[in-house]
Scaffold this active site. Structure first.
Site, mmCIF file in Angstrom:
data_model
loop_
_atom_site.group_PDB
_atom_site.id
_atom_site.type_symbol
_atom_site.label_atom_id
_atom_site.label_comp_id
_atom_site.label_asym_id
_atom_site.label_seq_id
_atom_site.Cartn_x
_atom_site.Cartn_y
_atom_site.Cartn_z
ATOM 1 N N GLU A 76 -5.295 -24.634 -4.319
ATOM 2 C CA GLU A 76 -5.416 -26.001 -3.795
ATOM 3 C C GLU A 76 -6.642 -26.140 -2.891
ATOM 4 O O GLU A 76 -6.523 -26.097 -1.664
ATOM 5 C CB GLU A 76 -4.158 -26.415 -3.031
ATOM 6 N N GLU A 113 2.069 -26.634 -9.974
ATOM 7 C CA GLU A 113 2.968 -26.670 -8.814
ATOM 8 C C GLU A 113 3.379 -28.108 -8.538
ATOM 9 O O GLU A 113 2.548 -29.015 -8.502
ATOM 10 C CB GLU A 113 2.266 -26.086 -7.585
#
Length: 314
Positions: A145, A233
């Site tokens: 991320e 995710e």
């Protein structure tokens, strides 16, 4: 019943942005992500993977290896680095024996820009690509991320270094690339995709009680533009990984992902005291979980997996 890997083998993103097998049959993967491998290695075991495959209809498992958090690959001791590689090896081999796909996730977070540890990433992906190049079921997620001030130009620069390192040993496996703003700005990849590799997917993450129509519209526009997408995710709580689960918004998200045949993994396999954890804090089991062991988000997702992934009776 054959597993999805036994049916399809190695996967590719085609020109329409769909994940397919060698016969161009669309393949959608649905599964689970571990929490940090340094903190919850006990869930990476063959018995649990088999349980998830047979009872929860999971066909992909993401191995989330933090890089800069406590005992992360880039900040821990050499002994801990060795242990992390051993956990990944255990996970990859168990998944392979069971006919599951497996994602090796370079889980950056507090090290918000992947360029911060590009040397360590280069060494890591050289190691794993050389080791698992012939497996066929391995997927490489090269940055979890990217966040804060990390730009798409930064991520592309990083990816253009790491991808050739992987390809030196593994010429065909799927590689997933995170996008800016905690893997939400897939529109940046639409405007300037990475050149020179034909089997890349771009990552989008969401937490359903925080991310709603604005991010769904961004995903839909990217999919309509044939950008290869993968949701490695997600959760149904808020973006902190905690808070009350929003099942209604979660279902809207999964319906949208199914519409576009986009693969997804839920966060997370752990018993941390937070709503995104699959197991209640008092549960110390590592397989054969019952309803009483599960948090509400896990109960909801397992029910959805049964509806969406359960093999159809002939």
């Amino acid at each position: 019943m054959k597993t999805k890997y036994e049916q399809h083998g190695a996967l590719y993103f085609n020109r329409s942005g769909k994940l397919v097998d060698c016969d161009n049959r669309i393949v959608q993967l649905r599964g689970y992500s571990t929490h940090g491998l340094s903190w919850y290695p006990q869930y990476v075991n063959r018995e649990f993977f088999e349980f998830m495959r047979d009872k929860w209809y999971v066909d992909v498992i993401r191995l989330a290896m933090y890089t800069a958090e406590e005992d992360g690959y880039c900040v821990g001791t050499e002994e801990n680095k060795k242990k992390l590689l051993e956990v990944i090896d255990r996970g990859v081999k168990a998944a392979t024996e069971l006919g599951l796909y497996v994602i090796i996730d370079w889980h950056i977070l507090s090290d918000s820009n992947p360029l911060m540890h590009i040397e360590e990433a280069s060494e890591f992906f050289k190691t794993v690509a050389r080791k698992y190049h012939a497996y066929g079921n391995v997927i490489y997620e090269i940055c979890n991320e990217p966040n804060v001030n990390c730009t798409w130009a930064d991520i592309k620069k990083y990816a253009e270094t790491i991808i050739p390192i992987i390809r030196e040993y593994d010429s065909y496996s799927v590689i997933l690339v995170g996008t800016p703003t905690w893997s939400q700005d897939v529109d940046e990849a639409v405007k300037a995709p990475i050149k020179g590799d034909n089997n890349l997917g771009y990552v989008l993450h969401f937490y359903a009680d925080t991310h709603r129509d604005e991010l769904r519209n961004k995903l839909s526009e990217a999919a309509e533009n044939k950008l290869p997408l993968f949701v490695s995710e997600f959760g149904i709580c808020d973006a902190s990984g905690d808070g009350e689960g929003n099942e209604e918004q979660g279902k809207i998200w999964l319906d949208l992902l199914d519409k576009y045949d986009i693969s997804y993994c839920m966060w997370n396999l752990g018993n941390r005291d937070e709503s995104s954890a699959s197991f209640v804090p008092s549960c110390e089991k590592t397989t054969d979980f019952t309803e009483e062991d599960l948090n509400p988000s896990a109960k909801w997702y397992i029910h959805e997996l049964a509806l969406r992934n359960k093999p159809k009776q002939s």
